[in-house]
Design an enzyme around this catalytic site. Structure first.
Site, PDB file in Angstrom:
ATOM      1  N   HIS A  86       0.515  -1.015  -0.077  1.00  0.00           N
ATOM      2  CA  HIS A  86      -0.198   0.263   0.093  1.00  0.00           C
ATOM      3  C   HIS A  86       0.674   1.743  -0.268  1.00  0.00           C
ATOM      4  O   HIS A  86       0.197   2.501  -0.471  1.00  0.00           O
ATOM      5  CB  HIS A  86      -0.632   0.041   1.249  1.00  0.00           C
ATOM      6  CG  HIS A  86      -2.455  -0.323   0.277  1.00  0.00           C
ATOM      7  ND1 HIS A  86      -3.509  -1.279   2.171  1.00  0.00           N
ATOM      8  CD2 HIS A  86      -2.409  -0.790  -0.097  1.00  0.00           C
ATOM      9  CE1 HIS A  86      -4.449  -1.559   1.063  1.00  0.00           C
ATOM     10  NE2 HIS A  86      -4.132  -1.537  -0.215  1.00  0.00           N
ATOM     11  N   ARG A 114     -11.349  -0.797 -11.905  1.00  0.00           N
ATOM     12  CA  ARG A 114     -11.684  -1.690 -10.590  1.00  0.00           C
ATOM     13  C   ARG A 114     -13.254  -1.646  -9.897  1.00  0.00           C
ATOM     14  O   ARG A 114     -13.393  -0.644  -9.491  1.00  0.00           O
ATOM     15  CB  ARG A 114     -10.835  -1.839  -9.631  1.00  0.00           C
ATOM     16  CG  ARG A 114      -9.264  -2.376  -9.594  1.00  0.00           C
ATOM     17  CD  ARG A 114      -7.959  -1.898  -8.574  1.00  0.00           C
ATOM     18  NE  ARG A 114      -7.099  -2.074  -9.178  1.00  0.00           N
ATOM     19  CZ  ARG A 114      -6.604  -0.333  -9.027  1.00  0.00           C
ATOM     20  NH1 ARG A 114      -7.154   0.963  -8.870  1.00  0.00           N
ATOM     21  NH2 ARG A 114      -4.762  -0.044  -9.492  1.00  0.00           N
ATOM     22  N   ARG A 138     -12.696  -4.048 -15.181  1.00  0.00           N
ATOM     23  CA  ARG A 138     -12.857  -5.449 -14.493  1.00  0.00           C
ATOM     24  C   ARG A 138     -13.912  -5.763 -13.603  1.00  0.00           C
ATOM     25  O   ARG A 138     -14.958  -5.905 -12.552  1.00  0.00           O
ATOM     26  CB  ARG A 138     -11.477  -5.559 -13.810  1.00  0.00           C
ATOM     27  CG  ARG A 138     -11.191  -7.011 -13.427  1.00  0.00           C
ATOM     28  CD  ARG A 138      -9.991  -6.764 -12.708  1.00  0.00           C
ATOM     29  NE  ARG A 138      -9.902  -6.533 -11.107  1.00  0.00           N
ATOM     30  CZ  ARG A 138      -9.038  -5.801 -10.722  1.00  0.00           C
ATOM     31  NH1 ARG A 138      -7.863  -6.109 -11.412  1.00  0.00           N
ATOM     32  NH2 ARG A 138      -9.177  -4.913  -9.430  1.00  0.00           N
ATOM     33  N   GLU A 143      -3.258 -13.663 -16.033  1.00  0.00           N
ATOM     34  CA  GLU A 143      -2.487 -12.661 -14.903  1.00  0.00           C
ATOM     35  C   GLU A 143      -1.735 -14.387 -14.317  1.00  0.00           C
ATOM     36  O   GLU A 143      -1.389 -14.364 -12.835  1.00  0.00           O
ATOM     37  CB  GLU A 143      -3.583 -12.233 -13.592  1.00  0.00           C
ATOM     38  CG  GLU A 143      -4.159 -11.138 -14.221  1.00  0.00           C
ATOM     39  CD  GLU A 143      -5.245 -11.132 -13.208  1.00  0.00           C
ATOM     40  OE1 GLU A 143      -4.756 -10.248 -12.257  1.00  0.00           O
ATOM     41  OE2 GLU A 143      -6.451 -11.866 -13.650  1.00  0.00           O
ATOM     42  N   ASN A 146       1.845  -7.635 -12.182  1.00  0.00           N
ATOM     43  CA  ASN A 146       1.698  -7.654 -10.622  1.00  0.00           C
ATOM     44  C   ASN A 146       1.749  -9.120 -10.213  1.00  0.00           C
ATOM     45  O   ASN A 146       1.542  -9.739  -9.834  1.00  0.00           O
ATOM     46  CB  ASN A 146       0.451  -6.825 -10.120  1.00  0.00           C
ATOM     47  CG  ASN A 146       0.623  -5.692  -9.722  1.00  0.00           C
ATOM     48  OD1 ASN A 146       1.449  -4.822 -10.504  1.00  0.00           O
ATOM     49  ND2 ASN A 146       0.274  -5.037  -9.301  1.00  0.00           N
ATOM     50  N   ASP A 147      -0.193 -10.248 -10.159  1.00  0.00           N
ATOM     51  CA  ASP A 147      -0.172 -11.189 -10.654  1.00  0.00           C
ATOM     52  C   ASP A 147       0.668 -11.515 -11.428  1.00  0.00           C
ATOM     53  O   ASP A 147       1.118 -13.368 -11.392  1.00  0.00           O
ATOM     54  CB  ASP A 147      -1.772 -11.598 -10.300  1.00  0.00           C
ATOM     55  CG  ASP A 147      -2.233 -11.315  -9.002  1.00  0.00           C
ATOM     56  OD1 ASP A 147      -1.617 -11.467  -8.150  1.00  0.00           O
ATOM     57  OD2 ASP A 147      -3.470 -11.112  -9.360  1.00  0.00           O
ATOM     58  N   ARG A 178       3.113 -11.188  -4.002  1.00  0.00           N
ATOM     59  CA  ARG A 178       3.855  -9.896  -3.567  1.00  0.00           C
ATOM     60  C   ARG A 178       3.127  -9.432  -3.177  1.00  0.00           C
ATOM     61  O   ARG A 178       3.762  -7.948  -3.709  1.00  0.00           O
ATOM     62  CB  ARG A 178       2.808  -9.265  -5.062  1.00  0.00           C
ATOM     63  CG  ARG A 178       1.464  -9.247  -5.259  1.00  0.00           C
ATOM     64  CD  ARG A 178       0.900  -9.032  -6.797  1.00  0.00           C
ATOM     65  NE  ARG A 178      -1.255  -9.024  -6.927  1.00  0.00           N
ATOM     66  CZ  ARG A 178      -1.457  -8.169  -5.817  1.00  0.00           C
ATOM     67  NH1 ARG A 178      -0.769  -6.655  -6.269  1.00  0.00           N
ATOM     68  NH2 ARG A 178      -3.033  -7.299  -5.922  1.00  0.00           N
ATOM     69  N   CYS A 187      -1.882  -3.741 -17.423  1.00  0.00           N
ATOM     70  CA  CYS A 187      -2.848  -2.512 -16.489  1.00  0.00           C
ATOM     71  C   CYS A 187      -1.828  -2.912 -15.200  1.00  0.00           C
ATOM     72  O   CYS A 187      -2.415  -2.467 -14.495  1.00  0.00           O
ATOM     73  CB  CYS A 187      -3.746  -3.017 -16.779  1.00  0.00           C
ATOM     74  SG  CYS A 187      -5.081  -4.520 -16.159  1.00  0.00           S
TER      75      CYS A 187
END
Length: 552
Positions: free
Chosen positions: A185, A287, A323, A412, A435-436, A446, A483
């Protein structure tokens, strides 16, 4: 001391100034008995939790955007009835409110850390809530950011969302954290606010207040005792970035004119205004979880439609990729999946959970179709966590049945990247969530600081998978976007284009840096940078190879 310390840079910023360290958290309360009745102690704790929740909500409203989403999640944690029950059990056993909060929250933190993934990262957020509640119970100020009265480089073990959200950017020149990875975060909020940051810096705990340092996010290092020449070079880069940010906004393109649309990752409709002001050409990832995570039951079609209309109206004639709900056991929603799973990152999540709960998926697609009919935006929808051709076919069929003209999938996991040549003919487009994809390729959570070094999208293994998807897109004539956070790294963005990616979507604050970097390279040069990175053996070597290929 070495000449520099290494970590993970967030963005391309550079800054310099004196260090100001964040005070360490206060000592945990001792296991002691209360002189009050259990009812009185429970009332004290309830009042403290309410005060902390209200303060977090206020900070969220002040900060807005992504920060507000994060802080609202903290408010939900603070007010979790299960957690309060655990506190009450300890109070009823005669413990003080301070110790009861510390003990109960610590137990929940341990559970979240064992789960890993999204919930593992929430453990640090829960720890921040506990510290704030205990501080209120003690009558002490909540832990927070120092204010030395002049511009400074903030150094902290890690930074709570409540503090990151309201950093005074006129004073905080840069942020250095000892813990955290590129998708923590702290990193996400720093990127969203355009703060120069290097996270996960081992050795930063030895930095002293007042010590002059240069924080270079582009090279992922903190330079100690910088020379006058290094400071002057840093200032030239600061001036150049400021000039680029102030220049007239243009569409994303390479030096030879090849268009590379630059889109925004958004979490709420309210974030659209800032994205447009920073030059977003549309939305590459919207999202939808904010509609679901704050509800005890799935939101109605009408409630969803209203939010989607607000988003789409902000982008008339522009591409908006939404998404479908990306949740499951790692983002627990009782109305979606309440089964306990030993490894939720590999469980019933993303599209798997939606296909197991068709009504929720159908309602969301219905709301999106109705919103599209009332607006002029170019709506695309995509499924999260697609692993197989069958899943891609199923989602595309659902979307088509509901009248949505453009449906696609997120890449992903390695299986979908390796099968992209079979998946893309079954759907409309692919969007790579780096990321994934990096997490699953490298088998490294991650959100876990201890393996943050493996969570690097520059790794050739990840780049090779992206190349597979890019090649499949070229062969089938289907668009391929990115993305994930990798798109916000300017040099890596050029490499991604060289690997066959057509569009890039990122936090709006990163748009200017990426736009500038793309404009320096032709298509042929982007492909050369990609080839250089692919020839490497490690993430660090891949980054260095790309830098050398770019003549730096």
């Amino acid at each position: 001391m070495p000449e520099s310390l290494s970590g993970t840079g967030i963005g391309q910023g550079v800054a310099y100034g004196p260090v100001a360290r964040m005070a360490p958290p206060p000592a945990p309360p001792k296991d002691s008995s209360s002189e009050l009745t259990p009812e009185e102690e429970s009332a004290r704790v309830k009042e403290a939790i309410d005060v902390v929740a209200a303060e977090l909500a206020r900070r969220g409203e002040t900060a807005g955007g992504q920060a507000q989403e994060v802080l609202e999640a903290q408010v939900m944690m603070a007010q979790d009835p299960t957690l309060f029950e655990a506190v009450t059990e300890r109070v009823n056993a005669g413990k003080t409110g301070e110790f009861a909060v510390h003990s109960a929250f610590s137990e929940f933190q341990d559970t979240l850390q064992m789960l890993g993934g999204y919930l593992g990262e929430r453990a640090s957020d829960l720890a921040d809530v506990a510290l704030r509640v205990i501080a209120h119970l003690r009558g002490e100020p909540a832990p927070g950011v120092p204010d030395p009265g002049h511009p400074y480089v903030l150094v902290a073990q890690d930074l709570a969302p409540a503090d990151t959200a309201l950093l005074d950017l006129a004073k905080v020149q840069a942020l250095v954290t000892i813990e955290g990875g590129p998708t923590s975060h702290t990193a996400i909020l720093a990127r969203g606010k355009g703060i120069t940051a290097v996270v996960g810096v081992k050795g930063a705990d030895h930095l002293s207040d007042g010590e002059q340092v240069i924080v270079d996010a582009a090279s992922s290092e903190v330079i100690l005792k910088p020379t006058e020449e290094q400071v002057e070079a840093a200032q030239r880069r600061i001036d150049a970035r400021a000039a680029a940010a102030a220049a007239p906004i243009t569409d994303g393109a390479l030096a030879d004119g090849t268009a590379v649309p630059l889109l925004a990752n958004l979490g709420t409709p309210e974030a659209a205004e800032e994205a447009l002001a920073l030059g977003a050409e549309g939305v590459g990832l919207f999202r939808t979880e904010f509609l679901f995570l704050s509800s005890e039951k799935a939101p109605s079609v009408a409630a969803q439609r209203e939010a989607y209309i607000k988003l789409l109206k902000a982008f008339p004639g522009k591409k908006v990729v939404v998404r479908a709900l990306d949740a499951g056991a790692d983002k627990p929603l009782p109305f979606l999946n309440d089964a306990e799973e030993e490894n939720p990152a590999l469980g019933l999540r993303g599209l798997r959970a939606l296909l197991a709960n068709e009504e929720i998926l159908r309602d969301q697609l219905t709301a999106l179709a109705e919103a599209e009919a009332e607006t002029d935006a170019d709506l695309w929808v995509m499924a999260p966590m697609v692993s197989t051709v069958e899943e891609a076919e199923a989602f595309t069929k659902f979307a088509t049945e509901h009248g949505l003209k453009t449906a696609g999938v997120m890449i992903e996991v390695p299986s979908s990247a390796l099968m992209a040549d079979k998946i893309l003919p079954a759907t409309g487009f692919a969007s790579i969530g780096t990321n994934d994809l990096t997490q699953y390729t490298m088998a490294a959570d991650r959100l876990l600081g201890s393996v943050a070094g493996l969570q690097d999208p520059w790794h050739p293994a990840v780049l090779r998978l992206i190349r597979e998807v890019g090649a499949a897109g070229a062969a089938t004539g289907k668009p391929v976007g990115v993305c994930g956070e990798a798109a916000a790294d300017p040099l890596l963005a050029v490499v991604l284009v060289g690997l066959g990616v057509n569009t890039l979507s990122m936090a709006p604050a990163a748009l200017a840096d990426v736009r500038l970097e793309l404009s320096k390279h032709t298509t042929e040069q982007a492909e050369a940078l990609a080839a250089a990175a692919l020839s490497a053996s490690t993430a660090a070597e891949a980054r260095q190879a790309a830098l050398e290929a770019a003549g730096r």
